[in-house]
Design a protein around this motif. Structure first.
Motif, short mmCIF file in Angstrom:
data_model
loop_
_atom_site.label_atom_id
_atom_site.label_comp_id
_atom_site.label_asym_id
_atom_site.label_seq_id
_atom_site.Cartn_x
_atom_site.Cartn_y
_atom_site.Cartn_z
N ALA A 118 72.42 35.49 -27.90
CA ALA A 118 71.43 36.43 -28.41
C ALA A 118 71.16 36.17 -29.89
O ALA A 118 72.08 35.90 -30.66
CB ALA A 118 71.93 37.85 -28.22
N LYS A 119 69.88 36.22 -30.25
CA LYS A 119 69.53 36.07 -31.66
C LYS A 119 69.83 37.37 -32.41
O LYS A 119 69.86 38.45 -31.84
CB LYS A 119 68.05 35.72 -31.79
N GLY A 120 70.00 37.21 -33.71
CA GLY A 120 70.33 38.38 -34.53
C GLY A 120 71.68 38.20 -35.16
O GLY A 120 72.61 37.69 -34.54
N SER A 121 71.80 38.60 -36.41
CA SER A 121 73.06 38.40 -37.13
C SER A 121 73.47 39.66 -37.87
O SER A 121 74.08 39.60 -38.94
CB SER A 121 72.91 37.24 -38.12
N VAL A 122 73.14 40.83 -37.31
CA VAL A 122 73.54 42.09 -37.93
C VAL A 122 75.03 42.27 -37.77
O VAL A 122 75.57 42.22 -36.66
CB VAL A 122 72.78 43.27 -37.30
N VAL A 123 75.73 42.46 -38.86
CA VAL A 123 77.18 42.66 -38.83
C VAL A 123 77.47 44.11 -38.46
O VAL A 123 76.83 45.03 -38.98
CB VAL A 123 77.79 42.31 -40.20
N PRO A 124 78.42 44.37 -37.56
CA PRO A 124 78.67 45.74 -37.12
C PRO A 124 79.28 46.62 -38.21
O PRO A 124 79.88 46.14 -39.16
CB PRO A 124 79.65 45.56 -35.96
N SER A 125 79.11 47.91 -38.03
CA SER A 125 79.71 48.91 -38.91
C SER A 125 81.23 48.75 -38.95
O SER A 125 81.85 48.28 -38.00
CB SER A 125 79.35 50.30 -38.38
N ASN A 142 64.25 35.58 -27.39
CA ASN A 142 65.30 36.32 -28.10
C ASN A 142 66.67 35.69 -27.95
O ASN A 142 67.68 36.27 -28.35
CB ASN A 142 65.35 37.77 -27.62
N PHE A 143 66.71 34.46 -27.38
CA PHE A 143 67.98 33.77 -27.17
C PHE A 143 67.90 32.35 -27.70
O PHE A 143 66.83 31.78 -27.85
CB PHE A 143 68.35 33.75 -25.68
N GLY A 144 69.09 31.81 -28.00
CA GLY A 144 69.20 30.42 -28.40
C GLY A 144 70.25 29.71 -27.58
O GLY A 144 70.90 30.32 -26.72
N THR A 145 70.46 28.45 -27.88
CA THR A 145 71.42 27.64 -27.13
C THR A 145 72.73 27.42 -27.88
O THR A 145 73.62 26.72 -27.40
CB THR A 145 70.80 26.28 -26.78
N GLY A 148 74.53 32.18 -33.02
CA GLY A 148 73.56 32.56 -34.03
C GLY A 148 72.15 32.57 -33.49
O GLY A 148 71.23 33.07 -34.14
N GLY A 149 71.96 32.00 -32.31
CA GLY A 149 70.64 32.01 -31.68
C GLY A 149 69.77 30.81 -32.00
O GLY A 149 68.58 30.82 -31.75
N ALA A 150 70.36 29.74 -32.56
CA ALA A 150 69.58 28.53 -32.83
C ALA A 150 69.21 27.86 -31.51
O ALA A 150 69.91 27.98 -30.51
CB ALA A 150 70.39 27.57 -33.69
N GLY A 151 68.10 27.13 -31.54
CA GLY A 151 67.62 26.46 -30.34
C GLY A 151 66.59 27.30 -29.61
O GLY A 151 66.38 28.47 -29.93
N THR A 152 65.95 26.70 -28.63
CA THR A 152 64.86 27.35 -27.90
C THR A 152 65.25 27.59 -26.45
O THR A 152 65.79 26.71 -25.78
CB THR A 152 63.59 26.48 -27.94
N VAL A 153 64.99 28.80 -25.98
CA VAL A 153 65.25 29.16 -24.59
C VAL A 153 63.94 29.66 -23.97
O VAL A 153 63.28 30.54 -24.53
CB VAL A 153 66.33 30.25 -24.50
#
Length: 234
Positions: A118-125, A142-145, A148-153
């Motif tokens: 899954a893309k997105g790098s929000v650090v949890p509380s 919204n996904f990568g390979t 961190g979500g890099a790459g194309t899906v």
């Protein structure tokens, strides 16, 4: 309108409003009474799992570091053919009281020999009583390979994974050292209306509909007596 048609219309309205109108959740875990089959395991691959700790006070699950890239692993209710959730939502609440700002994918989906991040790098509380809510629409972009979500899906690739989902892993490793991570309110849904199932504003609860229909039934009985006719609402 004839009484029989009126009753049929009411019955149809009741089924629609108390059933499919709200039924968005394909699988969910709220941890009200236990861990509900959740485990911990590797974030990036299939393999061994281990038990989690259930916190009865917070009504959530928790873990410290167990695996090299630790993750909460979903139970069988979230696995198998989940093609129906393509375009839907995956939502959960997470905290890591020891996180050091290490950014990574919040979850992975593994199936048919592929791992999607899954893309997105929000650090949890850091506060287990004020968790961060993660919510992602389940479409290919919204996904990568890689982490961190890099790459194309593509959508087709995501659909292939969802058709044979073998692992749903929620990241529980937000620090280069030890972690203390908590998880709550996990929902896998077919629409954006993901979470606790509640009627939209202005729509009666199912129990209210039942009372209304009972009232209409009494009115119908009175009308039948007055008309000296026999009409049955199926």
């Amino acid at each position: 309108m004839r009484l029989s048609a009126f009753c049929a219309s009411l019955a149809a309205a009741s089924v629609f409003l108390t059933g499919s109108a709200y039924a968005a959740n394909v699988a969910s875990s709220t941890f009200d009474v236990g861990a509900e089959g959740w485990q911990v395991g590797e974030f990036q691959s299939l393999g061994a799992t281990s038990g989690v700790t259930y916190n009865s006070v917070r009504q959530d699950i928790e873990t410290s570091d167990v695996f090299s890239y630790n993750a909460f692993v979903a139970p069988t209710a979230f696995l198998g053919d989940k093609s129906a959730v393509f375009g839907g939502t995956f939502r959960f609440e997470l905290s890591d009281s020891l996180n050091d700002g290490f950014a990574a994918s919040p979850f992975t989906l593994i199936g048919n020999g592929q791992a999607l991040y899954a893309k997105g790098s929000v650090v949890p509380s850091t506060d287990p009583l004020a968790k961060t809510t993660y919510s992602l629409t389940l479409i290919g972009s919204n996904f990568g390979t890689s982490d961190g979500g890099a790459g194309t899906v593509s959508d087709a690739t995501l659909q292939s994974v969802l058709a044979n989902l073998q692992r749903v892993a929620i990241n529980a490793d937000w620090r280069s050292g030890a972690d203390f991570v908590t998880l709550d309110n996990v929902y896998l849904c077919t629409t954006g209306a993901c979470g606790a199932v509640t009627p939209p504003p202005g729509v009666p609860e199912p129990a209210t509909w039942a009372m209304m229909l009972s009232g209409f039934g009494l009115l119908g009985a009175a009308a039948r007596r007055r008309a000296r006719s026999s009409v049955t609402c199926a």
